[in-house]
Design a protein around this motif. Sequence first.
Motif, mmCIF file in Angstrom:
data_model
loop_
_atom_site.group_PDB
_atom_site.id
_atom_site.type_symbol
_atom_site.label_atom_id
_atom_site.label_comp_id
_atom_site.label_asym_id
_atom_site.label_seq_id
_atom_site.Cartn_x
_atom_site.Cartn_y
_atom_site.Cartn_z
ATOM 1 N N LYS A 155 0.645 -1.169 0.080
ATOM 2 C CA LYS A 155 -0.015 -0.058 0.057
ATOM 3 C C LYS A 155 0.904 1.310 -0.046
ATOM 4 C CE LYS A 155 -3.207 1.673 3.093
ATOM 5 N NZ LYS A 155 -3.992 1.269 4.549
ATOM 6 N N ALA A 156 1.743 1.423 0.705
ATOM 7 C CA ALA A 156 2.723 2.309 1.129
ATOM 8 C C ALA A 156 3.439 2.602 -0.309
ATOM 9 C CB ALA A 156 3.726 2.062 2.349
ATOM 10 N N GLY A 157 4.093 1.523 -0.894
ATOM 11 C CA GLY A 157 4.624 1.657 -2.182
ATOM 12 C C GLY A 157 3.807 2.092 -3.416
ATOM 13 N N VAL A 158 2.701 1.556 -3.409
ATOM 14 C CA VAL A 158 1.905 2.115 -4.635
ATOM 15 C C VAL A 158 1.102 3.544 -4.191
ATOM 16 C CG1 VAL A 158 -0.417 1.540 -5.446
ATOM 17 C CG2 VAL A 158 1.165 -0.117 -5.163
ATOM 18 N N GLY A 159 0.954 3.665 -2.894
ATOM 19 C CA GLY A 159 0.440 5.125 -2.559
ATOM 20 C C GLY A 159 1.673 6.179 -2.757
ATOM 21 N N ALA A 160 2.984 5.826 -2.810
ATOM 22 C CA ALA A 160 3.952 6.756 -3.031
ATOM 23 C C ALA A 160 4.383 6.849 -4.276
ATOM 24 C CB ALA A 160 5.281 6.471 -2.319
ATOM 25 N N GLY A 161 3.626 6.286 -5.479
ATOM 26 C CA GLY A 161 3.803 6.149 -6.707
ATOM 27 C C GLY A 161 4.878 5.444 -7.223
ATOM 28 N N THR A 162 5.603 4.701 -6.307
ATOM 29 C CA THR A 162 6.793 3.938 -7.060
ATOM 30 C C THR A 162 6.249 2.726 -7.997
ATOM 31 O OG1 THR A 162 7.479 3.741 -4.588
ATOM 32 C CG2 THR A 162 8.744 2.493 -6.110
ATOM 33 N N PRO A 163 6.970 2.529 -9.000
ATOM 34 C CA PRO A 163 6.368 1.709 -10.166
ATOM 35 C C PRO A 163 5.889 0.484 -9.562
ATOM 36 C CG PRO A 163 8.386 2.757 -10.859
ATOM 37 C CD PRO A 163 8.221 3.085 -9.438
ATOM 38 N N ALA A 164 5.180 -0.342 -10.051
ATOM 39 C CA ALA A 164 4.595 -1.621 -9.338
ATOM 40 C C ALA A 164 5.735 -2.708 -9.167
ATOM 41 C CB ALA A 164 3.400 -2.002 -9.824
ATOM 42 N N GLY A 165 6.372 -2.739 -10.362
ATOM 43 C CA GLY A 165 7.446 -3.680 -10.205
ATOM 44 C C GLY A 165 8.327 -3.628 -9.348
ATOM 45 N N GLU A 166 8.979 -2.311 -8.925
ATOM 46 C CA GLU A 166 9.727 -2.305 -7.808
ATOM 47 C C GLU A 166 9.255 -2.342 -6.474
ATOM 48 O OE1 GLU A 166 12.008 1.878 -7.657
ATOM 49 O OE2 GLU A 166 11.991 1.463 -9.755
ATOM 50 N N VAL A 167 7.995 -1.944 -6.343
ATOM 51 C CA VAL A 167 7.414 -2.119 -5.112
ATOM 52 C C VAL A 167 7.424 -3.646 -4.722
ATOM 53 C CG1 VAL A 167 5.267 -2.097 -3.956
ATOM 54 C CG2 VAL A 167 5.843 -0.209 -5.232
ATOM 55 N N PHE A 168 7.055 -4.519 -5.790
ATOM 56 C CA PHE A 168 6.529 -5.953 -5.497
ATOM 57 C C PHE A 168 8.123 -6.674 -5.260
ATOM 58 C CE2 PHE A 168 6.846 -10.183 -7.505
ATOM 59 C CZ PHE A 168 6.104 -10.718 -6.178
ATOM 60 N N SER A 169 9.167 -6.176 -6.135
ATOM 61 C CA SER A 169 10.580 -6.621 -6.175
ATOM 62 C C SER A 169 10.813 -6.611 -4.562
ATOM 63 C CB SER A 169 11.385 -6.031 -7.132
ATOM 64 O OG SER A 169 12.463 -6.828 -6.876
ATOM 65 N N ALA A 170 10.635 -5.406 -4.077
ATOM 66 C CA ALA A 170 11.363 -5.124 -2.670
ATOM 67 C C ALA A 170 10.510 -5.781 -1.572
ATOM 68 C CB ALA A 170 11.202 -3.410 -2.552
ATOM 69 N N VAL A 171 9.200 -6.321 -2.076
ATOM 70 C CA VAL A 171 8.303 -7.078 -0.785
ATOM 71 C C VAL A 171 8.336 -8.313 -1.033
ATOM 72 C CG1 VAL A 171 6.108 -6.826 0.206
ATOM 73 C CG2 VAL A 171 7.180 -4.755 -0.753
ATOM 74 N N GLN A 172 9.104 -8.966 -2.041
ATOM 75 C CA GLN A 172 8.707 -10.268 -2.599
ATOM 76 C C GLN A 172 8.990 -11.453 -1.477
ATOM 77 O OE1 GLN A 172 10.678 -11.482 -6.139
ATOM 78 N NE2 GLN A 172 9.170 -13.050 -6.615
ATOM 79 N N ASP A 173 10.185 -11.128 -0.734
ATOM 80 C CA ASP A 173 10.690 -12.191 0.192
ATOM 81 C C ASP A 173 9.572 -11.985 1.321
ATOM 82 O OD1 ASP A 173 11.687 -9.647 0.828
ATOM 83 O OD2 ASP A 173 13.594 -10.472 1.911
ATOM 84 N N HIS A 174 9.076 -10.825 1.606
ATOM 85 C CA HIS A 174 8.144 -10.509 2.554
ATOM 86 C C HIS A 174 6.899 -11.672 2.419
ATOM 87 C CE1 HIS A 174 6.636 -7.662 6.024
ATOM 88 N NE2 HIS A 174 6.234 -8.841 6.064
ATOM 89 N N VAL A 175 6.559 -11.472 1.015
ATOM 90 C CA VAL A 175 5.332 -11.919 0.645
ATOM 91 C C VAL A 175 5.618 -13.495 0.652
ATOM 92 C CG1 VAL A 175 4.077 -12.595 -1.461
ATOM 93 C CG2 VAL A 175 4.753 -10.184 -1.326
ATOM 94 N N ILE A 176 6.484 -13.964 0.099
ATOM 95 C CA ILE A 176 7.025 -15.356 0.426
ATOM 96 C C ILE A 176 6.975 -15.874 1.937
ATOM 97 C CG2 ILE A 176 8.499 -17.178 -0.063
ATOM 98 C CD1 ILE A 176 8.731 -15.784 -2.908
ATOM 99 N N ALA A 177 7.484 -15.277 2.681
ATOM 100 C CA ALA A 177 7.449 -15.481 3.945
ATOM 101 C C ALA A 177 6.361 -15.614 4.546
ATOM 102 C CB ALA A 177 8.451 -14.494 4.763
ATOM 103 N N ALA A 178 5.288 -14.640 4.357
ATOM 104 C CA ALA A 178 4.143 -14.648 4.872
ATOM 105 C C ALA A 178 3.244 -15.835 4.332
ATOM 106 C CB ALA A 178 3.439 -13.308 4.426
ATOM 107 N N ALA A 179 3.406 -16.230 3.072
ATOM 108 C CA ALA A 179 2.729 -17.675 2.770
ATOM 109 C C ALA A 179 3.100 -18.715 3.443
ATOM 110 C CB ALA A 179 2.997 -17.612 1.122
ATOM 111 N N ARG A 180 4.549 -18.960 3.363
ATOM 112 C CA ARG A 180 4.997 -19.872 4.296
ATOM 113 C C ARG A 180 4.461 -19.960 5.637
ATOM 114 N NH1 ARG A 180 10.571 -22.741 3.652
ATOM 115 N NH2 ARG A 180 11.148 -21.723 1.907
#
Lengths: 661, 661
Positions: A539-564
Motif C-alpha cells: 500500500k505504502a509503495g503504490v501510494g507513493a507512486g513507486t512503479p509496481a514492479g519495484e514495489v513488488f520486487s522489494a516486498v517479494q521475500d516478505h510476501v513469500i515468508a508470509a505465505a510460508r
Amino acid sequence: MAATDAVRTDDPTRRAPAPLAADPAVLRAFLDGPHAAVRDEVRDALVEHAALLDERLDLPRAELRRRVRDLVVEIGSSGRAAHGFPREYGGGGDIGASIASFETLAYGDLSVLVKSGVQFGLFGGAVLQLGTRRHHERYLPDVLTGRLLGCFAMTETGHGSNVQALGTTATYDPDTDELVIRTPDDASRKDYIGNAAEDGELAVVFAQLEVGGEGHGVHAVLVPIRRDGEVLPGVRVEDCGAKLGLEGVDNGRLWFDDVRVPRENLLDRFATIDPDGTYRSSIENPNRRFFTMLGTLVQGRVSVGGGAVAASKVAQEIAVRYALRRRQFEAGAGSEETLLLDYGMHQRRLLPLLARTYALSCAQQEVARRLHEVFSHDTPEADDRARRALESRAAGTKALTTWHASEAIQECREACGGAGYLAANRFAALKADTDVFTTFEGDNHVLLQLVAKGLLTDYSSDFEDLDQFGMVRFVTGLAVDTLVERTAAHQLLERIRDVLPGGRDSWDTEAGILDPDYQLAMLRFREEHQIAGVARRLKAGVGAGTPAGEVFSAVQDHVIAAARSHVERLVLEAFVERVRAEPPSPSRDVLAALCDLHALATIEADRGWFLEHGRLSAPRSKAITREVSALLRRLRPVALELVEAFGIPSEVLGARDLVGP
Amino acid sequence: MAATDAVRTDDPTRRAPAPLAADPAVLRAFLDGPHAAVRDEVRDALVEHAALLDERLDLPRAELRRRVRDLVVEIGSSGRAAHGFPREYGGGGDIGASIASFETLAYGDLSVLVKSGVQFGLFGGAVLQLGTRRHHERYLPDVLTGRLLGCFAMTETGHGSNVQALGTTATYDPDTDELVIRTPDDASRKDYIGNAAEDGELAVVFAQLEVGGEGHGVHAVLVPIRRDGEVLPGVRVEDCGAKLGLEGVDNGRLWFDDVRVPRENLLDRFATIDPDGTYRSSIENPNRRFFTMLGTLVQGRVSVGGGAVAASKVAQEIAVRYALRRRQFEAGAGSEETLLLDYGMHQRRLLPLLARTYALSCAQQEVARRLHEVFSHDTPEADDRARRALESRAAGTKALTTWHASEAIQECREACGGAGYLAANRFAALKADTDVFTTFEGDNHVLLQLVAKGLLTDYSSDFEDLDQFGMVRFVTGLAVDTLVERTAAHQLLERIRDVLPGGRDSWDTEAGILDPDYQLAMLRFREEHQIAGVARRLKAGVGAGTPAGEVFSAVQDHVIAAARSHVERLVLEAFVERVRAEPPSPSRDVLAALCDLHALATIEADRGWFLEHGRLSAPRSKAITREVSALLRRLRPVALELVEAFGIPSEVLGARDLVGP
C-alpha cells in the motif's frame, strides 16, 4: 555475558515424563487415514514389482523406459488407476482413494509414479475436467486402463510458470470446421512433456484459441501425435534426453506445424465453438475462465505433495534403521561402540524431520479430504471461494512437502555416510527423482505467491482472479482499499490473545510451552503479522507512486515468508487436530510428543523473528531449545516404531546394506 | 503489534550509495590468487577436453570409466599432476600450485577430478608422505605420470570415520621377512575405494600392524592388487556398482586373504621394522603416531574443499546468467516481461550465495597458503601446534565449503526451473557428483567435532591427541582443569569490547553495521561464548558423575555449533583481510559490498542466537535485514561481472539452453 550465564541443565530426568511406548499399528492407522485398504492394495502391488528397484540400477535408459511404460500400462489394466474417475467409465468415483493410491505408489520407483501421474492424473484428468461427455465416452475407458497413452502439453520452453503467456496457437478454420495447431517459434515448443518422447499417442495441447480473428486466451485441444508408434505428419518430436532423475519417463518436446484437428477436439467444458463457428463460454471474463480451467487440475498438485511426503518416508526409514544398527566410536575404553541414534546430534538431524513428516502427512490428508469434498459435489462455478481456498492450500502444501522431501532425503543420505552414496541403497534415485518436485506442477516460490495473493484478497478479489503468479500485475492494479480491510488482521490477534491462558498481554510468557494452543497462537501471530506487514508495504509503495514492479520486487521475500507462515500454521493445525481426535492410548502420547517436537522445532527455527517481534523473550527462547532437546531424548526409544508405521514393505524399502536383512 | 509497527522503508535510494562498477579482470585476479598461471593452464586443458561434458550424458558406465581413466592418465603424462611433488621425482615442488590446479580442474567433469584426486592426491600423497626414499624412488615417477595407477585403501565397511578401529591386519612374519595382509571379516573389507574396481595396480592399505605378537596400531602398507589388468592371487575385488554420482570413478571393495608382501612395503616414515624384526618408531605414543601419520594427509581435505567451491561456481554462473536472460511475467500491461534477477526474491536466493562463495574462496586460499607453508618447511615433528591448527582449519573449511556447494548447487538448480533438470544443463552431474563431498575425506559433522576439540584444548592437549572423532573418549578422559583455563575465553570478549567503537558496553549497538570490525566482533563473540558454554557443560556433566557418553550426547549439537561458529569467523576474517589488502578501485568497492553482504547475511541467519544472547536488539536485528536487502539491490547491477570473474571457459560452462550462445 559468557561467564554469568547459568549452566544449562541437561539432566534428562528434569521433568521425569513417563517413558513413551508406541504401537506401530496404531501409528500406521493414524498415517494411513481413511483409505488404508487402498494403500494396502498398492503395497502388495509394489512388492510384486519390487525387482525393478534393483534392476533399474544397471538398465540403459531405453530399456528402463520400456519397463516403466509396461508397469504403467499394467497399473491401468489392473484398474488401480481408476479410483478417481466416474464409475460410468470404469472408475471408482472416489477422489480420496485415488490420492491415497498415488501417495503409496511413491514408496516404489518414482519414474513409475510420475509416468502414472502424467497418464492418469494430468492427461486423464484434463480429459475428464476440461472435456465433456463426448470426450469422456470416447477416451476415458482407454485412458484409464492404459490402452491409450497421452501427454499433458502445457509448458513451453519460453513459458513455464506463466501459462497465460503461452505461444502455441489453435486457430479455428471455418472452411473446414477444424482447429489448426501451430508452434510459432522455438520458445513456444512444448517442453519437458512426459510421454512425449516415445509413448504418447494423444496430447492435450494448451494453446491460444483464436476464432474469427479474435483471441480467447488459453484453451485445451486434443491433438493426436502418434499412431502405432509413428509420429504423425506435422508433429515434430524431440527427446529431452538425459535428465537429473526420472530416467524412466520419456520427456520430450513437441512442435506443431499447422496440425489440423476437428472442432470437436476442443475440450469444451468451459468454452465451446458452435457448429456455426461462434465462440461461446459460460464464463464471461477471460481471466476468470482461464483460472477456472486451471483450477480443475488442482489434483495434480495434491498428488505431487503426497508423493513427496511418501518418498521422504522411504529415506527416513532407511536412515533411522541404519542409525539403530550402525555403531561408531566406543563410549569408553573397551566398551561397545555407540549406536548412531544415541548421539544427540544424530537425534537432532533425524527426529525433527520425522516429526515434520507426520505433520505434513496430516496436512496432506486434510488437503486430500477437501479436494475430495469439493470435487465430489461438483459444479465448478458453485463455491468459488472454497475452490480458491483449496487451490491455495494445495499450492502451499505442495511447496512445503516438496521442499521437505528434498531436505529430508539429503539429510538422511548424509546420515548414512559413504554407503548412502551407493545406488543400491535407494538414496541416489530418491534424491534425483524427487528433485524436480520443487519446480514441477508450479515452482514453489510461484506457488507461495499464489498463496499470498489469496490471503491478501481473502480469496474474494475478482480483478485479476487467481493468477498463478502475476504479483506484479496484481500490485499494478492494486486498489489501496482492498488491503485496508485486510489490515484489520490485527483484530484477529486480539481474539487469539483473549482465548489464551494469561489473557491479552502475557499469553506468550505464561502459557505452557507444551500447550498446543500456545504453539498455534505463535504461528498465527506470525502469519497475521506478516500478512498485515506485506499489505502495508504494498500500500505504502503504490501510494507513493513507486512503479509496481519495484514495489513488488522489494516486498517479494516478505510476501513469500508470509505465505510460508500461513501454510506452516495450517500444517500444525492439521497435526494438532488429528492428535486431539485420536482416542487416548500410549501411541497417542507419542503422537502428542511428536506434535510438540514439530511445533517447537518450527518456532525455534524462526526464533529470530519471534524475538524481533516481542513474542519470545530470550529466556523463553532458550527454554524452547531445551525442550526440543528433551523431546528428542523422549522420542528416541520409539524411533523404530515411528518409521515402521509408514508401512513400507521391506522388499520395497530395499537398502539391505543399510537396514540389514 | 501488527498495527503499530512503523511501515518499513524500501526506498532503494535511502542512503544513495554510489552505483557499483566492477572490472571482471580485477575480480578474477582476486579470486585466482597467487597461482593464476597454473589455473589458466588447467582452464586451457579443460577446454580441450570439454566434449566429455556432453558426451558423458549418454555413455554407459563402463565406457565413461574408460574415458575418465584415459583423461587421468593424460593429466599425469602432461605433468599437470606433479606440481606438489618434489622436483627430484619430476614434480614441481609447489604445494600451493597443486591445490590451485586441482581447484580449477573442478570446473570440468568431477569424475576426472575425483579420480585424479585418488591417484595423485591420496595414493601418490600417501606414498610421498608416509613412505621413505626407497618408496619415492621406486614409485613416485610412475605414480605422478599416471603410469602406475593405485588406490588409497583406508575406509572399511564397518569403519568410516573411526579409522583407528580398522579391522584389516598386517602381521609381520619373521620367517619370510614378509607382511601378511588379511581381511578378517566382511565388516573389514575395504569399501568405496576409488580405482579399486578396475584400474588400480597398487594399493596403500591401512591395517593394524602386528609385529612379534604385539599390536602397534594402524599403519600403511603397499600391496599390489593387479598386474596387467588381472587381479592378483589372494586379493578379491568387488565393484561398488552404480552410485549416486561420480560414475566415471571405479569404486570397489577389496578383501585380502593372507596376501604376502616384503617387509619393505611398509610405508615407514614414522615407524619401521628392522631387518631383525624389531618394530621401531620415532613417535613413542601410538595415538600420537597415528594422528601424525593422518595429519600428513591433510592435503586431501584442502583439495576437496577447493573442489567444492569451484563446482559451486559453475552452478552459480549458470544460474546468474540464466536469471539475466530469462524473463517471466510482465511488470505491467503490455510491457516486456521482467528479468528473473530483477525479482527481489531471486536476488535473495542467488546473491548471498555468491557473496559466500567469494568468502569461502578467500578462506580456501588461506588454508592453501598455510598448507603450503607448513609442508614446504618440513619436519613433521617440528611445530605440532601449527600443524594441528592447520588440520583443524582444513577440516572446518572442508565442512563449510562442501555444505555450501550442496546448498548452492541445489538453489541454483531450482532457480533454473525445468530446464535445470535436464542433464545437458550441468546441474544433474554437479549435484550428484558433489553430493559425496559432505561425507568423504571425513563426514562433516565428525570434522567439526575435530575442530571443536582443537578449540577446547587450544591445540595443546596430548592426552588423546587429535582424534578424528572420539569426543566421547575425550569426555571420558576429561581433566576438568583442562577446560577451566579455556573458560577464561570471556576475557577475550572483554578485549574485543575494548577495541571497538562505543567502548565496552555499547559496542554492539553503536558500531556501524557496515563496519567489518563490528561484524567480526559479532562472530568472535558468538564463537567464544559457545566454546565457553560447551566447556562449562562438559565440565558440569563430568563433575556430576554423569556417564561420559550421555554428557557428550547432550552437548553434541552445542559442540558442533561452536565449531561452525569458529570456522565462520575464520571465513569472514579471511574475506575481510583480503579486501583490506586490495588497492582502492571500483572493484574493491564491489568486494567490500560483497563482504558486507556475506557478513550480514551470516549474522542474519543466526539472529535468533544474537538476540537471545543480548548482542542484537530487535530494531538492530531488523536493520540488518534491511541492510541485506539494500546490498542485494546495490550488487544486482554487477552480478554478471561477479560470475565472469570465476574464469570458467564458456565451453566448459556448457548449459547452452540456460546461458545462451
